[in-house]
Design an enzyme around this catalytic site. Structure first.
Site, short mmCIF file in Angstrom:
data_model
loop_
_atom_site.label_atom_id
_atom_site.label_comp_id
_atom_site.label_asym_id
_atom_site.label_seq_id
_atom_site.Cartn_x
_atom_site.Cartn_y
_atom_site.Cartn_z
N GLY A 29 0.82 -1.10 0.08
CA GLY A 29 0.02 0.03 0.07
C GLY A 29 1.08 1.33 -0.07
CB SER A 72 4.26 5.54 -3.81
OG SER A 72 3.39 4.76 -4.60
CB SER A 73 5.51 2.81 -8.64
OG SER A 73 4.54 1.84 -8.04
CD GLU A 74 -0.40 2.43 -8.57
OE1 GLU A 74 -0.42 3.16 -9.30
OE2 GLU A 74 -0.36 1.38 -8.84
CG HIS A 156 -4.11 -2.49 -8.59
ND1 HIS A 156 -3.54 -1.50 -9.42
CD2 HIS A 156 -3.62 -2.58 -7.18
CE1 HIS A 156 -2.58 -0.94 -8.50
NE2 HIS A 156 -2.56 -1.71 -7.48
ZN LIG Z 1 -1.19 -1.15 -5.79
#
Ligand SMILES: [Zn+2]
Length: 215
Positions: A29, A72-74, A156
């Site tokens: 997360g 974060s990659s998100e 996801h």
């Molecule tokens: Zn994720």
């Protein structure tokens, strides 16, 4: 308005709270909060052992960041939500168990229990799958959060917005619990769903008891 240092520590505390509540699943997360024209966000590779206030990353409104530590990659998904949803000041993304279970069937969470309404709508949608870290995923999530505070992300996980970390974290945990209840309920067959009249009554009553403050 809180100072940057205070917000960085709030973010660390929020990350650890999400982990403690069992929603992090091997550090999958990430959390963020609105800051200046962009946001502060947990770093790429964060986990409960290594996260600290000085490793939190500032990403500006154009998606720029500086320094050696990557966000974060998100980060695109988080930033898209702040741009689209004015009331969002904190965002929590997780791969919690029962949210993933539904999301991997691309199932929305239907209005089978009145608590679904606490997210602001009669159901929780599931955004179609898009590769992690892409703007496509960011746009899908940001649009979905227009009508409720949470959504599932196909194949996801889930994402929640809130006016602050406490609200966003509570939403993330509440969604996990309600998805669990739904999966359990489905083992007995198709559950009953609330009717339109029952939803009208729910939202009427929720307004009176200030349930809307959750959203
Ligand atoms: Zn994720």
């Amino acid at each position: 308005m809180k100072e940057e240092n205070e917000l960085r520590q709030d973010l660390v505390d929020a990350y650890l709270t999400v982990d403690k509540r069992g929603l992090m699943n091997q550090a999958s997360g990430n959390v963020s909060c609105r800051f200046r024209d962009g946001m502060l966000i947990s770093p790429s590779g964060a986990d409960a052992e290594n996260i600290s206030a000085d490793r939190v990353v500032y990403v500006d409104g154009d998606g720029n960041y500086s320094g050696d530590i990557k966000p974060s990659s998100e980060w695109r998904m988080h930033l898209s939500i702040y741009k689209k949803q004015e009331s969002a000041n904190a965002v929590v993304h997780t791969h919690s168990d029962y949210c993933v279970a539904l999301a991997c069937h691309n199932l929305p969470l239907p209005g089978f229990h009145y608590m679904v309404g606490l997210f602001g709508n009669t159901h929780v949608p599931c955004v179609p799958y898009a590769t992690f870290g892409t703007q496509e995923l960011g746009d899908g999530a940001a649009n979905a959060l227009t009508h409720q505070a949470v959504c599932l992300l196909g194949n996801h996980g889930m994402i929640a917005r809130g006016a602050n970390f406490k609200v966003a974290i509570d939403h993330a945990e509440r969604l996990e619990i309600i998805c669990k209840h739904y999966v359990l309920s489905r083992t007995l067959g198709e559950p009953d769903y609330l009717t339109d009249e029952q939803w009208d009554e729910f939202f009427g009553r929720a307004k009176k008891v200030a349930y809307s403050s959750f959203i």
